[in-house]
Motif scaffolding. Structure first.
Motif, short mmCIF file in Angstrom:
data_model
loop_
_atom_site.label_atom_id
_atom_site.label_comp_id
_atom_site.label_asym_id
_atom_site.label_seq_id
_atom_site.Cartn_x
_atom_site.Cartn_y
_atom_site.Cartn_z
N ALA A 1 0.82 -1.22 0.00
CA ALA A 1 0.00 0.00 0.00
C ALA A 1 0.85 1.25 0.00
O ALA A 1 0.44 2.30 -0.51
N GLY A 2 2.05 1.15 0.58
CA GLY A 2 2.94 2.30 0.60
C GLY A 2 3.39 2.70 -0.79
O GLY A 2 3.63 3.88 -1.05
N PHE A 3 3.51 1.71 -1.69
CA PHE A 3 3.87 2.01 -3.07
C PHE A 3 2.67 2.58 -3.83
O PHE A 3 2.80 3.49 -4.63
N LYS A 4 1.47 1.99 -3.57
CA LYS A 4 0.29 2.37 -4.34
C LYS A 4 -0.06 3.85 -4.19
O LYS A 4 -0.53 4.48 -5.13
N LYS A 5 0.17 4.41 -3.01
CA LYS A 5 -0.27 5.80 -2.77
C LYS A 5 0.46 6.81 -3.64
O LYS A 5 0.02 7.95 -3.77
N ASP B 1 -6.12 14.92 -25.05
CA ASP B 1 -6.76 13.61 -24.81
C ASP B 1 -5.93 12.78 -23.84
O ASP B 1 -6.48 12.15 -22.92
N SER B 2 -4.62 12.78 -24.03
CA SER B 2 -3.74 12.03 -23.12
C SER B 2 -3.79 12.63 -21.72
O SER B 2 -3.83 11.91 -20.71
N ALA B 3 -3.79 13.96 -21.65
CA ALA B 3 -3.83 14.62 -20.34
C ALA B 3 -5.12 14.25 -19.60
O ALA B 3 -5.09 13.93 -18.40
N LEU B 4 -6.25 14.28 -20.31
CA LEU B 4 -7.53 13.95 -19.67
C LEU B 4 -7.54 12.50 -19.18
O LEU B 4 -8.04 12.21 -18.09
N TRP B 5 -6.96 11.60 -19.97
CA TRP B 5 -6.93 10.18 -19.56
C TRP B 5 -6.16 10.02 -18.25
O TRP B 5 -6.61 9.33 -17.34
N TYR B 6 -5.01 10.67 -18.13
CA TYR B 6 -4.20 10.53 -16.92
C TYR B 6 -4.87 11.19 -15.71
O TYR B 6 -4.81 10.66 -14.60
N TYR B 7 -5.54 12.33 -15.92
CA TYR B 7 -6.25 12.97 -14.81
C TYR B 7 -7.37 12.05 -14.30
O TYR B 7 -7.54 11.84 -13.09
N ARG B 8 -8.16 11.50 -15.22
CA ARG B 8 -9.28 10.63 -14.81
C ARG B 8 -8.78 9.33 -14.19
O ARG B 8 -9.39 8.80 -13.25
N GLU B 9 -7.65 8.83 -14.71
CA GLU B 9 -7.06 7.63 -14.09
C GLU B 9 -6.58 7.94 -12.68
O GLU B 9 -6.68 7.11 -11.77
N GLY B 10 -6.07 9.16 -12.48
CA GLY B 10 -5.67 9.57 -11.13
C GLY B 10 -6.85 9.63 -10.19
O GLY B 10 -6.74 9.22 -9.02
N ARG C 1 -9.60 7.86 -10.52
CA ARG C 1 -10.03 6.47 -10.32
C ARG C 1 -9.21 5.78 -9.23
O ARG C 1 -9.76 4.98 -8.46
N LEU C 2 -7.92 6.11 -9.19
CA LEU C 2 -7.03 5.46 -8.20
C LEU C 2 -6.78 6.34 -6.99
O LEU C 2 -5.85 6.08 -6.21
N SER C 3 -7.58 7.40 -6.83
CA SER C 3 -7.31 8.35 -5.73
C SER C 3 -7.56 7.74 -4.35
O SER C 3 -7.13 8.30 -3.34
N ASP C 4 -8.26 6.59 -4.30
CA ASP C 4 -8.46 5.93 -3.01
C ASP C 4 -7.14 5.53 -2.37
O ASP C 4 -7.07 5.31 -1.15
N TYR C 5 -6.09 5.37 -3.22
CA TYR C 5 -4.78 5.02 -2.67
C TYR C 5 -4.14 6.20 -1.94
O TYR C 5 -3.21 6.03 -1.15
#
Length: 546
Positions: free
Chosen positions: A157-161, A181-190, A192-196
């Motif tokens: 979990a320490g790596f995931k955050k 388009d690439s910028a938007l994908w990375y922001y939305r992926e961030g 999605r994984l913000s629970d970390y």
């Protein structure tokens, strides 16, 4: 452009919570190992990072010095990473980069993949600040790939955050590279994984504000409003004043694009007022720049000038602040290292004296040996050069003597050949005389033809062959003679050749069938043509000099 930029910061789990400063100082006094002292110094550096620049830098440098003395590579890497983050937080990007690269070298030596990923991610964050977006993209993508591969082998979990931070920074990179388009994908992926993340709401609000800004940059205000509003609502709920100021700036840009200048102006003023309240020079500078641009486009020169002057003052203050930070850092580092140096020098003073004396004696011995060797080599080289010079001189003399002898031999051969040809001509002449005495009416025409042929052959062959052989021996003579006096006749050139062979006037007269008087006249005429009539130099000497 207001964007959240994330640098990775981490510490061992035992030190994750920041205790009070007094407690940290007591722990440091009681620490019994280098590793314990380094971890406490790192916590103290982080404690001071938001309040006292001098102390933050001092604690970071002290931690690094302590780690280096321990010679523990993992401990050195930990101290280097903290120092890099400390300098990054203060905006000293070049110094931070140097520390992260040193950290990266150690992680590569240890082959610790997550450590390599952390270094690359933070170097990428610094490159964003330095506006080197292509290099930042390469660093961040490589770090993300390494970290994802590490998570496949080890669930941590320490790596995931740290992954959402890297995704957010990649979004910033692609946004600045205008690859929306690439910028938007990375922001939305961030998101999605913000629970970390350690602070989910704060991170999501920042990413939503970045997404809204991305749509604004791409001239899509309709798509920008919802993420901007989400970010503002979270920041209002959390009383995040700095975040609210950033959101007001983005909402002001949104309303400008929507053709609602009054709403935009209200947001810009709110952003400026909140930034002034919290004392953020960066946010005040951005808000006043927006107000200046608004009034300039509206044609309100007085207000535009007012906010342009405010913007310049904030920019100057920011530059001055950066300069003061850098000067303070240099001063602190200099003072700290000077104190450490004095302490070490005092402790090792006697050893230094002994070492200096020993080194001096060794150097003197080496210098003596070197000088002695140089002298011997010089003497030997001079002798060798002298011998070589003598040999070269002897070779030159021998070559000169051989050339002289060879020239004499060839001259004699030439003279002998010429005399032989003359005797042959005399023989031919005698034959002609005999044939002439035998003439009668019956064979007169026949004998006359033979006599004419022999006479013609006699003259042409003799002189043609003579000139060919003479040029073979003295190939440059005729060239120099022609260059000096191109108007000489064929007979005059032959006379020059005879004289150069040291033949007397009598010999020449005998060879050519002329009288001695005729040869003397020809010599006098030749001196005039060669322009030596008034010279003391003899004709033979002059020709031999050519």
């Amino acid at each position: 452009m207001i964007l959240l930029l994330s640098a990775i910061n981490f510490a061992p789990a035992a030190n994750a919570a920041n205790p009070e400063l007094d407690s940290l100082k007591r722990q440091y006094e009681m620490a019994g190992s280098d590793s314990a002292r380094v971890y406490i110094l790192v916590e103290m550096s982080r404690f001071y990072s938001t309040s006292d620049l001098k102390q933050s830098i001092i604690q970071a440098e002290t931690a690094m010095e302590t780690a280096i003395e321990s010679k523990d590579r993992k401990l050195i890497a930990f101290a280097l990473f903290n120092a890099g983050n400390a300098y990054f937080t203060q905006g000293m990007y070049e110094t931070a980069t140097s520390y992260f690269y040193r950290y990266l070298d150690i992680q590569k030596q240890l082959n610790y993949k997550p450590g390599i990923a952390f270094a690359l991610a933070n170097i990428g964050a610094i490159r964003i600040k330095m506006q080197d977006y292509k290099t930042a993209r390469n660093n961040l993508l490589e770090g993300l790939q390494i970290l994802e591969n590490s998570l496949k082998k080890e669930e941590n979990a320490g790596f995931k955050k740290h992954i959402p931070n890297i995704l957010n920074n990649l979004g910033i990179v692609y946004q600045n590279l205008h690859q929306y388009d690439s910028a938007l994908w990375y922001y939305r992926e961030g998101i999605r994984l913000s629970d970390y993340s350690e602070d989910i709401q704060y991170f999501q609000a920042s990413l939503n504000n970045n997404i809204g800004g991305l749509f604004l940059d791409n001239h899509q205000p309709d798509s920008a409003y919802l993420p901007l509003k989400k970010a503002m609502n979270v920041r209002l709920a959390r009383n995040d004043l700095a975040g609210q100021s950033a959101s007001h700036i983005r909402l002001g840009e949104y309303y400008l694009l929507m053709g609602k200048p009054h709403e935009a102006l209200a947001h810009f003023y709110d952003a400026k007022d909140i930034a002034r309240t919290i004392g953020s020079i960066d946010l005040q500078s951005t808000a006043t720049e927006k107000l200046y641009t608004y009034y300039k486009q509206a044609g309100n020169a007085d207000s535009a000038l007012k906010y342009f002057e405010s913007y310049n003052s904030f920019e100057q203050a920011r530059n001055n602040e950066e300069t003061v930070k850098e000067l303070t850092r240099l001063e602190l580092l200099s003072d700290f290292r000077e104190k450490q140096k004095v302490a070490r020098l005092e402790q090792a003073r006697l050893n230094t004296i002994y070492l200096f004396t020993a080194v001096l004696l060794v150097l003197l011995l080496l210098m003596f040996i070197l000088l002695y060797s140089l002298m011997r080599n010089r003497v030997g080289r001079l002798k060798l050069e002298k011998n070589n010079l003598e040999l070269a001189t002897q070779n030159t003399l021998l070559e000169k003597e051989n050339f002289k002898k060879e020239l004499e031999i060839r001259n004699k051969e030439l003279s002998t050949h010429v005399m032989g040809m003359i005797r042959k001509n005399e023989t031919v002449g005698q034959i002609v005389e005999v044939l002439s005495s035998k003439l009668n009416s019956e064979n007169e025409d026949f004998f006359h033809q033979i006599i004419r042929d022999l006479s013609t052959l006699q003259d042409e062959n003799v002189w043609d062959e003579f000139e060919i052989r003479y040029q073979q021996v003295h190939n440059e003579f005729y060239e120099k003679l022609q260059a000096m006096s191109p108007h000489l006749t064929t007979n005059e050139r032959r006379l020059c050749a005879f004289l150069r062979l040291n033949m007397t006037t009598k010999d020449i007269a005998s060879i050519t069938g002329q009288s001695i008087r005729s040869i003397e006249v020809a010599r006098t005429r030749l001196r005039k043509k060669l322009e030596i009539s008034n010279s003391d130099v003899s004709l033979v000497e002059f020709l031999n000099s050519l």
